[in-house]
Design a protein around this motif. Structure first.
Motif, PDB file in Angstrom:
ATOM      1  N   GLY A  74       0.792  -1.218   0.000  1.00  0.00           N
ATOM      2  CA  GLY A  74       0.000   0.000   0.000  1.00  0.00           C
ATOM      3  C   GLY A  74       0.822   1.264   0.000  1.00  0.00           C
ATOM      4  N   LEU A  75       1.963   1.213  -0.708  1.00  0.00           N
ATOM      5  CA  LEU A  75       2.865   2.370  -0.761  1.00  0.00           C
ATOM      6  C   LEU A  75       3.008   2.852  -2.194  1.00  0.00           C
ATOM      7  CD1 LEU A  75       5.695   0.919   1.502  1.00  0.00           C
ATOM      8  CD2 LEU A  75       4.036   2.646   2.187  1.00  0.00           C
ATOM      9  N   ALA A  76       3.181   4.150  -2.351  1.00  0.00           N
ATOM     10  CA  ALA A  76       3.450   4.701  -3.681  1.00  0.00           C
ATOM     11  C   ALA A  76       4.850   4.290  -4.114  1.00  0.00           C
ATOM     12  CB  ALA A  76       3.339   6.223  -3.651  1.00  0.00           C
ATOM     13  N   CYS A  77       4.999   3.929  -5.367  1.00  0.00           N
ATOM     14  CA  CYS A  77       6.299   3.476  -5.881  1.00  0.00           C
ATOM     15  C   CYS A  77       7.389   4.530  -5.677  1.00  0.00           C
ATOM     16  CB  CYS A  77       6.172   3.120  -7.356  1.00  0.00           C
ATOM     17  SG  CYS A  77       7.655   2.383  -8.062  1.00  0.00           S
ATOM     18  N   ASN A  78       7.023   5.811  -5.866  1.00  0.00           N
ATOM     19  CA  ASN A  78       8.033   6.869  -5.719  1.00  0.00           C
ATOM     20  C   ASN A  78       8.501   7.036  -4.274  1.00  0.00           C
ATOM     21  OD1 ASN A  78       5.808   8.110  -4.627  1.00  0.00           O
ATOM     22  ND2 ASN A  78       5.627   9.688  -6.208  1.00  0.00           N
ATOM     23  N   ALA A  79       7.732   6.485  -3.315  1.00  0.00           N
ATOM     24  CA  ALA A  79       8.156   6.540  -1.915  1.00  0.00           C
ATOM     25  C   ALA A  79       9.305   5.572  -1.659  1.00  0.00           C
ATOM     26  CB  ALA A  79       6.978   6.200  -0.993  1.00  0.00           C
ATOM     27  N   LEU A  80       9.421   4.533  -2.496  1.00  0.00           N
ATOM     28  CA  LEU A  80      10.469   3.526  -2.331  1.00  0.00           C
ATOM     29  C   LEU A  80      11.657   3.755  -3.268  1.00  0.00           C
ATOM     30  CD1 LEU A  80       8.257   0.295  -2.107  1.00  0.00           C
ATOM     31  CD2 LEU A  80       9.139   1.703  -0.235  1.00  0.00           C
ATOM     32  N   GLU A  81      11.422   4.501  -4.332  1.00  0.00           N
ATOM     33  CA  GLU A  81      12.446   4.693  -5.368  1.00  0.00           C
ATOM     34  C   GLU A  81      13.816   5.104  -4.819  1.00  0.00           C
ATOM     35  OE1 GLU A  81      14.124   4.564  -8.966  1.00  0.00           O
ATOM     36  OE2 GLU A  81      11.994   4.134  -8.704  1.00  0.00           O
ATOM     37  N   PRO A  82      13.914   6.072  -3.901  1.00  0.00           N
ATOM     38  CA  PRO A  82      15.251   6.506  -3.441  1.00  0.00           C
ATOM     39  C   PRO A  82      15.982   5.469  -2.580  1.00  0.00           C
ATOM     40  CG  PRO A  82      13.530   8.126  -2.895  1.00  0.00           C
ATOM     41  CD  PRO A  82      12.844   6.869  -3.267  1.00  0.00           C
ATOM     42  N   TYR A  83      15.265   4.481  -2.099  1.00  0.00           N
ATOM     43  CA  TYR A  83      15.842   3.572  -1.103  1.00  0.00           C
ATOM     44  C   TYR A  83      16.155   2.174  -1.642  1.00  0.00           C
ATOM     45  CZ  TYR A  83      13.868   7.153   1.940  1.00  0.00           C
ATOM     46  OH  TYR A  83      13.557   8.345   2.537  1.00  0.00           O
ATOM     47  N   HIS A  84      15.785   1.899  -2.892  1.00  0.00           N
ATOM     48  CA  HIS A  84      15.916   0.518  -3.357  1.00  0.00           C
ATOM     49  C   HIS A  84      17.168   0.338  -4.208  1.00  0.00           C
ATOM     50  CE1 HIS A  84      14.844   1.702  -7.434  1.00  0.00           C
ATOM     51  NE2 HIS A  84      14.997   0.457  -7.815  1.00  0.00           N
ATOM     52  N   TYR A  85      17.528  -0.921  -4.419  1.00  0.00           N
ATOM     53  CA  TYR A  85      18.600  -1.295  -5.346  1.00  0.00           C
ATOM     54  C   TYR A  85      18.089  -2.486  -6.145  1.00  0.00           C
ATOM     55  CZ  TYR A  85      19.278  -4.237  -1.223  1.00  0.00           C
ATOM     56  OH  TYR A  85      19.057  -5.057  -0.139  1.00  0.00           O
ATOM     57  N   ALA A  86      18.562  -2.611  -7.362  1.00  0.00           N
ATOM     58  CA  ALA A  86      18.156  -3.718  -8.232  1.00  0.00           C
ATOM     59  C   ALA A  86      19.382  -4.218  -8.986  1.00  0.00           C
ATOM     60  CB  ALA A  86      17.072  -3.275  -9.206  1.00  0.00           C
ATOM     61  N   LEU A  87      19.609  -5.516  -8.916  1.00  0.00           N
ATOM     62  CA  LEU A  87      20.781  -6.131  -9.542  1.00  0.00           C
ATOM     63  C   LEU A  87      20.325  -7.326 -10.369  1.00  0.00           C
ATOM     64  CD1 LEU A  87      22.846  -6.184  -6.242  1.00  0.00           C
ATOM     65  CD2 LEU A  87      23.196  -4.570  -8.115  1.00  0.00           C
ATOM     66  N   SER A  88      21.025  -7.591 -11.461  1.00  0.00           N
ATOM     67  CA  SER A  88      20.621  -8.719 -12.307  1.00  0.00           C
ATOM     68  C   SER A  88      21.800  -9.635 -12.609  1.00  0.00           C
ATOM     69  CB  SER A  88      20.018  -8.215 -13.620  1.00  0.00           C
ATOM     70  OG  SER A  88      20.958  -7.438 -14.343  1.00  0.00           O
ATOM     71  N   ASP A  89      21.463 -10.891 -12.860  1.00  0.00           N
ATOM     72  CA  ASP A  89      22.388 -11.943 -13.282  1.00  0.00           C
ATOM     73  C   ASP A  89      23.638 -12.021 -12.384  1.00  0.00           C
ATOM     74  OD1 ASP A  89      20.653 -12.809 -15.241  1.00  0.00           O
ATOM     75  OD2 ASP A  89      21.377 -11.344 -16.688  1.00  0.00           O
ATOM     76  N   ALA A  90      24.849 -11.770 -12.925  1.00  0.00           N
ATOM     77  CA  ALA A  90      26.075 -11.956 -12.138  1.00  0.00           C
ATOM     78  C   ALA A  90      26.103 -11.059 -10.904  1.00  0.00           C
ATOM     79  CB  ALA A  90      27.306 -11.697 -13.004  1.00  0.00           C
ATOM     80  N   GLU A  91      25.660  -9.805 -11.059  1.00  0.00           N
ATOM     81  CA  GLU A  91      25.647  -8.889  -9.912  1.00  0.00           C
ATOM     82  C   GLU A  91      24.634  -9.341  -8.865  1.00  0.00           C
ATOM     83  OE1 GLU A  91      24.920  -5.019 -11.555  1.00  0.00           O
ATOM     84  OE2 GLU A  91      27.051  -4.624 -11.832  1.00  0.00           O
ATOM     85  N   ALA A  92      23.527  -9.907  -9.321  1.00  0.00           N
ATOM     86  CA  ALA A  92      22.511 -10.400  -8.390  1.00  0.00           C
ATOM     87  C   ALA A  92      23.023 -11.587  -7.597  1.00  0.00           C
ATOM     88  CB  ALA A  92      21.244 -10.772  -9.156  1.00  0.00           C
ATOM     89  N   ILE A  93      23.633 -12.552  -8.267  1.00  0.00           N
ATOM     90  CA  ILE A  93      24.113 -13.744  -7.563  1.00  0.00           C
ATOM     91  C   ILE A  93      25.258 -13.375  -6.622  1.00  0.00           C
ATOM     92  CG2 ILE A  93      25.881 -14.570  -9.187  1.00  0.00           C
ATOM     93  CD1 ILE A  93      23.231 -16.780  -7.512  1.00  0.00           C
ATOM     94  N   GLU A  94      26.096 -12.411  -7.027  1.00  0.00           N
ATOM     95  CA  GLU A  94      27.179 -11.962  -6.144  1.00  0.00           C
ATOM     96  C   GLU A  94      26.602 -11.328  -4.878  1.00  0.00           C
ATOM     97  OE1 GLU A  94      31.208  -9.190  -6.324  1.00  0.00           O
ATOM     98  OE2 GLU A  94      29.541  -8.757  -7.686  1.00  0.00           O
TER      99      GLU A  94
END
Length: 423
Positions: A74-94
């Motif tokens: 129940g949160l606006a996406c822009n409320a989380l935008e400054p605080y999140h990180y997203a990693l994919s494939d090799a960076e994600a598994i690391e």
């Protein structure tokens, strides 16, 4: 594609982290909802006091995962935008390997996170949202974490959040032998707190939990007293130290209850540490003059003192993680060829079956066996090499020399070695 999206103690304060935490009894529901919303088949959730992380396998955009996380809570996406990180494939598994090994924890090398990561995998497996992609990734993660534990000193002289909470209590109360501690919850963290307090000679220990039996298991061993959560208001005036860590989604201790307890204590100070995320103790409690309230984020200074002794071990652990990532990438590349190999084999077997059927019919009609077998071998060979030779000729005509070179490698052909001539 493997994706890891999260919010942790390095990127967000506790008041943000608690808003995206997943209650244990809602994880299965959340996993199914995430897979349905994102049109994927594989997902897992890790939710602890220091982090919430979502792991997915499939073609999905990180922006969509973040949007789902906000929607679910129940949160606006822009409320989380400054605080999140997203990693994919090799960076994600690391990143996931570092998390499981305790290299990304508030307490460097803390051991509890590996168990929490295993629980996340188990919960997702039970929910039916683990397939080949996440299963293989988690197994590699657990192998690396095990190596870090066994091959480095990262876990020597462990300083946990529980230890830090008790250390802070000792700084405020010079002699715990004169004090009473009320612990709220009976999970692993509270068990560690109880043992640290017991080892430091706490005068009296009270453990409050939703079920009395769970609290009694702990207090019987440590010569303490077990009570229900509903008994807290009555017992609170006895407590000099209150440390709480439950999975409750709502505060268990409000300003009014603490204010009433302080009056009965004649305003004798109380020390409180709220380790839970979401928090167990209302933030307004900190407004009371005779209460020293700390959250899990406030323990950082105590923890940082021990960090230097573990940094050398952490360097070795980083090398183990790097090896694990390289192995994961190599094996994932090998897995990518599986579908091609399977299709090629099926194609070859189809050609084999057709030619074999022809040969068997010929033999049944009285054809010469040797001639039939020779024809079978010739026809099968021609059929198997027809497509590759056609493509090779076309590549040569187009001047695509690299295709010729790769084909020689794939087919095991070495033109520098002349085939021996039959005698």
């Amino acid at each position: 594609m493997l994706l890891a999206l999260g919010i942790n103690h390095n990127t967000a304060p506790v008041d943000i982290r608690e808003r995206v935490a997943f209650a244990p009894n809602r994880v299965a529901e959340a996993l199914q909802a995430m897979c349905d919303a994102l049109a994927i088949e594989e997902a897992a959730v890790l939710s602890t006091c220091n982090r919430t992380e979502l792991y997915t396998w499939g073609e999905v955009r990180s922006a969509d995962v973040l949007q789902w996380l906000g929607d679910f809570h129940g949160l606006a996406c822009n409320a989380l935008e400054p605080y999140h990180y997203a990693l994919s494939d090799a960076e994600a598994i690391e990143h996931m390997m570092k998390v499981a090994a305790g290299l990304d924890s508030l307490v460097l090398g803390e051991p509890q996170i590996l168990g929490q990561m295993k629980s996340a995998y188990s919960d997702a497996t039970d929910a039916g949202t683990v397939g080949r992609g996440l299963h293989y990734g988690f197994q590699q993660i657990f192998n690396v974490a095990k190596r870090v534990r066994s091959e480095t000193e990262i876990g020597a002289n462990p300083v946990s959040v529980a230890f830090a909470a008790v250390s802070l209590a000792q700084q405020i109360f010079s002699d715990l032998k004169e004090d009473t501690a009320l612990l709220i919850g009976a999970g692993e963290t509270i068990e560690l707190v109880a043992r640290h307090l017991h080892n430091n000679g706490i005068k009296h220990l009270i453990v409050a939990n939703r079920t009395l039996e769970r609290a009694q298991l702990l207090t019987n061993e440590l010569n303490g007293e077990a009570i229900l959560l509903s008994d807290i208001p009555e017992q609170l005036p006895r407590a000099d130290i209150v440390i709480s860590s439950t999975a409750s989604q709502l505060p268990l201790l409000g300003k009014g209850a603490v204010e009433a307890a302080l009056k009965k204590r004649k305003h004798k100070p109380m020390f409180m540490v709220d380790i839970a995320v979401p928090r167990d103790i209302e933030t307004q409690v900190d407004e009371l003059d005779d209460v020293y309230l700390y959250t899990v984020d406030d323990l950082r200074a105590v923890i940082d003192e021990s960090r230097k002794s573990r940094e050398e071990a952490a360097k070795k652990a980083e090398l183990i993680v790097a090896e694990g990532v390289a192995q994961y990438q190599a094996e994932m590349r090998a897995l990518q060829a599986v579908s091609t190999i399977k299709a090629y084999r099926q194609q070859a077997e189809h050609l084999r079956d057709k030619e074999l059927e022809k040969a068997l019919r010929a033999l049944e009609s009285g054809a010469d066996a040797a001639q039939t077998m020779t024809q079978l071998a010739r026809a099968l060979t021609n059929k198997l090499i027809h497509s590759p030779t056609t493509k090779l000729k076309q590549a040569s005509a187009d001047g695509r020399a690299e295709v010729i070179d790769i084909s020689q490698e794939l087919l095991g052909i070495d033109l520098s070695k002349e085939p021996s001539k039959p005698h």
